[in-house]
Design an enzyme around this catalytic site. Structure first.
Site, PDB file in Angstrom:
ATOM      1  CG  ASP A 200     -13.815   5.960  -0.689  1.00 30.89           C
ATOM      2  OD1 ASP A 200     -13.752   5.738   0.769  1.00 30.89           O
ATOM      3  OD2 ASP A 200     -12.757   5.980  -1.347  1.00 30.89           O
TER       4      ASP A 200
ATOM      5  NE  ARG B 157     -10.140  -5.547   0.007  1.00 32.21           N
ATOM      6  CZ  ARG B 157      -9.348  -4.563   0.693  1.00 32.21           C
ATOM      7  NH1 ARG B 157      -9.949  -3.413   1.318  1.00 32.21           N
ATOM      8  NH2 ARG B 157      -8.070  -4.700   0.376  1.00 32.21           N
TER       9      ARG B 157
ATOM     10  CG  HIS C 288      -8.439   0.100  -2.840  1.00 28.12           C
ATOM     11  ND1 HIS C 288      -7.556  -0.830  -2.742  1.00 28.12           N
ATOM     12  CD2 HIS C 288      -9.066   0.255  -1.771  1.00 28.12           C
ATOM     13  CE1 HIS C 288      -7.728  -1.483  -1.366  1.00 28.12           C
ATOM     14  NE2 HIS C 288      -8.519  -0.630  -0.593  1.00 28.12           N
TER      15      HIS C 288
ATOM     16  NE  ARG D 215      -3.897   0.717   1.934  1.00 25.16           N
ATOM     17  CZ  ARG D 215      -4.965   0.355   2.382  1.00 25.16           C
ATOM     18  NH1 ARG D 215      -5.352   1.017   3.620  1.00 25.16           N
ATOM     19  NH2 ARG D 215      -5.996  -0.294   1.899  1.00 25.16           N
TER      20      ARG D 215
ATOM     21  CD  GLN E 175     -13.107  -2.112  -0.964  1.00 21.54           C
ATOM     22  OE1 GLN E 175     -12.204  -2.025  -0.154  1.00 21.54           O
ATOM     23  NE2 GLN E 175     -14.224  -2.713  -1.096  1.00 21.54           N
TER      24      GLN E 175
ATOM     25  CB  CYS F 206     -14.344   0.597   0.010  1.00 24.36           C
ATOM     26  SG  CYS F 206     -13.828   2.582   0.357  1.00 24.36           S
TER      27      CYS F 206
HETATM   28  N1   CP Z   1     -11.160  -0.412   2.444  1.00 27.70           N
HETATM   29  C1   CP Z   1      -9.965  -0.495   2.842  1.00 27.70           C
HETATM   30  O1   CP Z   1      -9.129  -0.614   2.102  1.00 27.70           O
HETATM   31  O2   CP Z   1      -9.801  -0.243   4.278  1.00 27.70           O
HETATM   32  P1   CP Z   1      -8.495  -0.266   5.010  1.00 27.70           P
HETATM   33  O3   CP Z   1      -7.846   0.900   4.586  1.00 27.70           O
HETATM   34  O4   CP Z   1      -8.712  -0.397   6.416  1.00 27.70           O
HETATM   35  O5   CP Z   1      -7.283  -1.444   4.523  1.00 27.70           O
HETATM   36  N1  NVA Z   2     -10.227   6.378  -0.931  1.00 31.18           N
HETATM   37  C1  NVA Z   2      -9.586   6.153   0.341  1.00 31.18           C
HETATM   38  C2  NVA Z   2      -9.994   4.519   0.479  1.00 31.18           C
HETATM   39  C3  NVA Z   2      -9.604   4.167   1.758  1.00 31.18           C
HETATM   40  C4  NVA Z   2      -9.571   2.495   1.816  1.00 31.18           C
HETATM   41  C5  NVA Z   2      -8.402   6.516   0.486  1.00 31.18           C
HETATM   42  O1  NVA Z   2      -7.608   6.296  -0.391  1.00 31.18           O
HETATM   43  O2  NVA Z   2      -8.062   6.869   1.637  1.00 31.18           O
END
Ligand code: CP
Ligand code: NVA
Length: 309
Positions: free
Chosen positions: A229, A297, A134, A107, A137, A269
């Site tokens: 989101d 997930r 993502h 990430r 997701q 999400c």
């Molecule tokens: N939806 C998602 O990716 O959640 P986290 O940021 O908690 O991993």
């Molecule tokens: N759009 C959000 C998603 C988190 C899972 C972010 O990037 O923070």
């Protein structure tokens, strides 16, 4: 399955609808076996490295537990504790990781970092969220839609809010699987223009529509799925005040859902902000599937891990 072995999972765009279909099928089977208490362990002796440059609840737990259930091991690494934190290059780190690990999940703040890592690694690299996309997701979201609606093709999915990483992957995944999409964002928060173009192309190839709007009510009409989101993603924190004011009127609440089909499904999400992008009445209501989505997930990623590793 053979074609997926060793492949990276950086973006939905890189996978065909047949490959996505295969992964969803495997995920559904693995979930069924898991619920019946008789899961197989295809990744015995394998280790997944995990690097998080940003916070995470779902991604980190679902990958860790998923690897354990597959008979493998997950190794969590804090980037500030790796030598990357003292300037070791991404390329060298990727080559070293490849000596020890069977796969890596990253990430990252920037999509370019994950790409550079993948270019230099000889093991599969899985994108666990970047500023751009993502994909994990989106895979779980398709699995959830399939479970709830019993099909994918022909549905109408409506995304309301920020044209962000989640929107990019979700709409690409939907387009590939024959789901009509509409997205409503405030002006200035549209999806990345290049990504939007590739989504449009994918939609065209599947014979479905993809509509970009700035009016949430117009978008929500006849929706089978309403999705949103956060308005302030990780990395956008210094814009919080501006964003909260720019996104006024984009909350998915009881008024907005009244324009969707009466059997609409609400998705998010997570993490969520009640009173911002969604009202408590909607996300905690009985048409919301957000926790099933979060649970999926793990099942979707188990299928992905088993296929790639
Ligand atoms: N939806 C998602 O990716 O959640 P986290 O940021 O908690 O991993
Ligand atoms: N759009 C959000 C998603 C988190 C899972 C972010 O990037 O923070």
């Amino acid at each position: 399955e053979k074609q997926l072995k060793g492949k990276d999972f950086l973006a939905i765009e890189d996978f065909s609808s047949e490959e996505i279909d295969y992964l969803l099928d495997q995920a559904a089977k693995m979930k069924k076996d898991f619920l019946a208490g008789g899961a197989s362990k295809p990744l015995e002796g394998k280790t997944l490295g995990m690097v998080f440059e940003k916070n995470s609840t779902r991604t980190r737990i679902s990958f860790d537990v998923g690897m354990f259930q597959l008979g493998g091991h997950a190794l969590m690494m804090n980037p500030t504790e790796l030598q990357i934190g003292r300037g070791e290059s991404i390329a060298d780190t990727a080559k070293v990781f490849s000596e020890y690990l069977d796969g890596v999940m990253i990430r990252a703040n920037s999509h370019e970092m994950v790409k550079e890592f993948a270019d230099n690694a000889s093991i599969p690299v899985i994108n666990g969220l970047t500023d751009k996309v993502h994909p994990c997701q989106a895979l779980a979201d398709l699995l959830t839609i399939q479970e709830v609606k019993g099909k994918l093709a022909g549905l109408k999915l409506v995304y309301i809010g920020d044209g962000n990483n989640v929107a990019h992957s979700l709409l690409m995944a939907a387009a590939k699987m024959g789901i009509h999409t509409a997205i409503a964002t405030p002006i200035g928060y549209e999806m990345d223009a290049d990504i939007a173009k590739s989504i449009e192309k994918a939609a065209e190839q599947s014979g479905v529509t993809m509509t970009q709007l700035t009016d949430p009510i117009l978008a929500a009409k006849e929706a089978d799925i309403l999705y949103t989101d956060v308005w302030v993603s990780m990395g956008d924190d210094e814009q919080t005040e501006q964003r909260l004011s720019d996104f006024e009127g984009f909350e998915i609440n009881d008024e907005l859902t009244s324009y969707a089909k009466s059997d609409y499904t609400f998705m998010h999400c997570l993490p969520a902000h009640r009173g911002q992008e969604v009202s408590a009445s909607v996300i905690d209501g009985d048409q919301s599937v957000v926790f099933q989505q979060a649970g999926n997930r793990m099942h979707a990623q188990k299928a992905l891990l088993a296929a790639l590793l």
